[in-house]
Write an enzyme that holds these catalytic residues in place. Sequence first.
Site, PDB file in Angstrom:
ATOM      1  N   ARG A   1      32.475  -0.828  -7.400  1.00 34.70           N
ATOM      2  CA  ARG A   1      30.772  -0.676  -7.091  1.00 34.70           C
ATOM      3  C   ARG A   1      29.550  -0.356  -7.761  1.00 34.70           C
ATOM      4  O   ARG A   1      29.818  -0.666  -9.366  1.00 34.70           O
ATOM      5  CB  ARG A   1      31.333   0.839  -6.204  1.00 34.70           C
ATOM      6  CG  ARG A   1      29.657   1.606  -5.326  1.00 34.70           C
ATOM      7  CD  ARG A   1      30.088   2.118  -4.862  1.00 34.70           C
ATOM      8  NE  ARG A   1      30.357   3.382  -5.354  1.00 34.70           N
ATOM      9  CZ  ARG A   1      30.617   4.710  -5.763  1.00 34.70           C
ATOM     10  NH1 ARG A   1      29.576   5.072  -6.250  1.00 34.70           N
ATOM     11  NH2 ARG A   1      31.564   5.480  -6.270  1.00 34.70           N
TER      12      ARG A   1
ATOM     13  N   LYS B   1      45.060  -2.902 -10.823  1.00 36.54           N
ATOM     14  CA  LYS B   1      44.801  -4.253  -9.957  1.00 36.54           C
ATOM     15  C   LYS B   1      44.447  -5.630 -11.412  1.00 36.54           C
ATOM     16  O   LYS B   1      45.971  -6.263 -11.155  1.00 36.54           O
ATOM     17  CB  LYS B   1      43.958  -4.654  -9.190  1.00 36.54           C
ATOM     18  CG  LYS B   1      44.004  -3.455  -7.897  1.00 36.54           C
ATOM     19  CD  LYS B   1      42.478  -3.405  -6.717  1.00 36.54           C
ATOM     20  CE  LYS B   1      42.579  -2.737  -5.740  1.00 36.54           C
ATOM     21  NZ  LYS B   1      41.174  -2.021  -5.263  1.00 36.54           N
TER      22      LYS B   1
END
Length: 848
Positions: A579, A690
């Site tokens: 973001r 991730k």
Amino acid sequence: MSKSSNSAAKPDQPYASELLAANGEWHGESLTPSDDIDALKKSIVQHFSHTLGRDINNAAPQALYKALALAVRDRLMDQWRVTRAETESRDTRKTCYMSLEFLMGRSLSNAVQNLELVEPVRQALNQLGMELEDLETLERDAGLGNGGLGRLAACFLDSCASLALPVTGYGLRYRYGMFRQEIENGHQIEKPDNWLRDGHVWEIERPEHTCVVRFGGHVEPDNSGASPDRREWVTHDEVLAVPFDVPVPGHGNDIVNTLRLWSASATDEFDLSEFNAGGYAEAVSGKTDAENITMVLYPNDSSENGKVLRLRQQYFLVSASLQDAIRVWLTSHDNFDGFAEKHCFQMNDTHPSLAVAELMRLLIDEHEMTWDDAWTVVSSSMAYTNHTLLPEALECWSLDMLQSLLPRPIEIIQEINRRFLLQVAREWPGDVAKQAHMSIVSFDESPVVRMAHLAIVGSFSINGVAQLHSDLLQKGLFNDFYRLWPERFNNKTNGVTQRRWLAHCNPHLRALLNEQIGTAWVNDLDQLERIIPKVDDAALAQRWHEVKVQNKVRLAKLVEDRTGVQVSTDMLFDVQVKRMHEYKRQLLCAMHAVHCYLQIINGTDEGAAPRFVLIAGKAAPGYYMAKAIVKLINNVAQVINEDPRTKDKLRLVFLPDYNVSAMEVIAPAADLSEQISTAGKEASGTGNMKFMMNGALTIGTLDGANVEILEAVGEENFFRFGLSVEEVEALRPNYSPSAVIAVEDRVKAILDAFSSGMFDCGDGELLSVAIDAACSADDPWMTIADLPAYIDAQDRVSQCWADRARWTRMCMLNTANSGRFSTDRTMRDYNREIWNLSPLGTQPLANG
């Protein structure tokens, strides 16, 4: 406890589906179709021709996808019914996970993966002349979230199902998800994300469980004498909450949990008399107002109307979800004895904090409990997860707005606060300042309700999401509450599900891992440690490198398709995707790209790694500075990419419309993971996990879960830089970016390049806004302070990149040590220390 006398709250009649799954088993021939290739082919063809009524000679691609999705969905329906029956059993303790965001992404690929149908489905499609990967891409992302918060919730649900934990997700079915982001002349342009345009084959509407949510009106005394604490909430604005259920399959265990999403609908479709009188718009205004509640994810709340809508969304979610939990309870109970022992309501951030007041309202006003009995239930069943260290991100709602929109819940909040402040006064006698600081309702001239305080006061558990974050909550932001209730505070470090973020998104690495250590790691990520003894195997390292190159080819194609920019897979893929926010410091990454560019044009780039810098993320529509940074990055990218001197040396791309599906391509291809937030500002981060899981190396500050990643991989496998939390706080009172610039030629050169207009591209105003903010002594993110150390760390990256064997070894060690960052571990921690659930299938179902 008082017995409920609400005549409307009677046990539902058994559904046909639940009769089929009585006692968790079907007493007849199974209705579930076979998983073999021929049966899958038959199901796909039947759904295409009979369910969808399509002609194979005029096959629309979307219809082919739907036929496949329906065929796969058929294979989890019986499991879903059985799981629901056991979850809703009177003997099962369950968790209701309430979140305003669920960033689920695509469901088909996840279901095929978790049902272990990848190869049968692929072969069935091949025999029909189709490719699984082609059909998967036709599904629109369910973008019901903004970023890490929503994706974390989705990972949680996957792990809960895979661990057979009875957890139901509750969220909102936004008609338009997170906006589609387009870039025009470097500027972010928001377009509606009509993710439901082609329908959503994975959801099942459950109108029989519709409930009513109230707004507005006023409160009157109750004259029935049922309870001294009961009130009558007289309202004129009621909205229907219609549930849509989405299956959440566990991995290979026949468990299918539920994500229940609420859609807002009007109690009356339209005003017929108004319509007949010619007032067509007025006739449907009530329907429009109601449906607006679930129209758009995160309405721009820079206006008063936006704030009201956001508050309506939050209350709509908690009221419908709590009513639903009570409905299920009353199907097999006559009162609320034992209700708290069988329920935990986990509030994902402050958005569902109104659940504390709403459960009190439902128990007292609708089910005639006394205040003390109701508070015992609420305070022993509510749990709160905090996701931010930024005080400005902790929601506060105007008291006046709450009194207008939710007159009865705000009465309850004020009474909770009154009783709480008495406890504070007993703990700290005469300390009015302490009461003002801790009060749920602020003592300001224009009071606000502090939603985090409401959640803390009403919860038996308050957790942070990384060890550093939890420590800072206890020592700083919520220190007074911690001193009052130290036993309530705990840490639950976030994670990600390896099934989506490694096994699915990185099939080449999955195959290599399966060959080397077997397949058990898919459900036990600690098994990846078995790679550690193999990291010096040159042949394995070469294959590991080849896997990375294959993944980079796929990402390079995505980048060229979306931006037209071509990149070489020989480059270091340097990635920052998240973001857009000032504290995440995308500006720092862009400044380093400028530094690399200046080195190239000045001929001083010897030893610098050829670098492809990829930045992606969405800026909130009302966030002016984040949009300015998007513009700055795109301007810098335009100059770099159009300069022939940078060919094969440097590329910078802002990838538009970042979402889950894009991340599934980006994470396996990244060489370097940028986790460069100002220390003390990032609660955890999940993108860092991730990337680590897929073998990328981290360049980062000691912030959020970076601290634990560093601990897992060791200093030698992590590029650490920047001020620590303590150093940030010590420097802040005397912070002087100009002092840094005066002694740092590299920083001065970067800023001079901006001030000279090198990157204006005919529109430099927004760039100046972002640069001036970074150069201000009031910059809370201390970008300039960390820039020299960041450049030094990137130089170390270049040196390491030059030694491919060393780099690959470090990548292998990052993957091998990522086990602790699985949400399976996170969910076990939640369950052991907060939820106390028994896995499904471990106890017999009751018959009544």
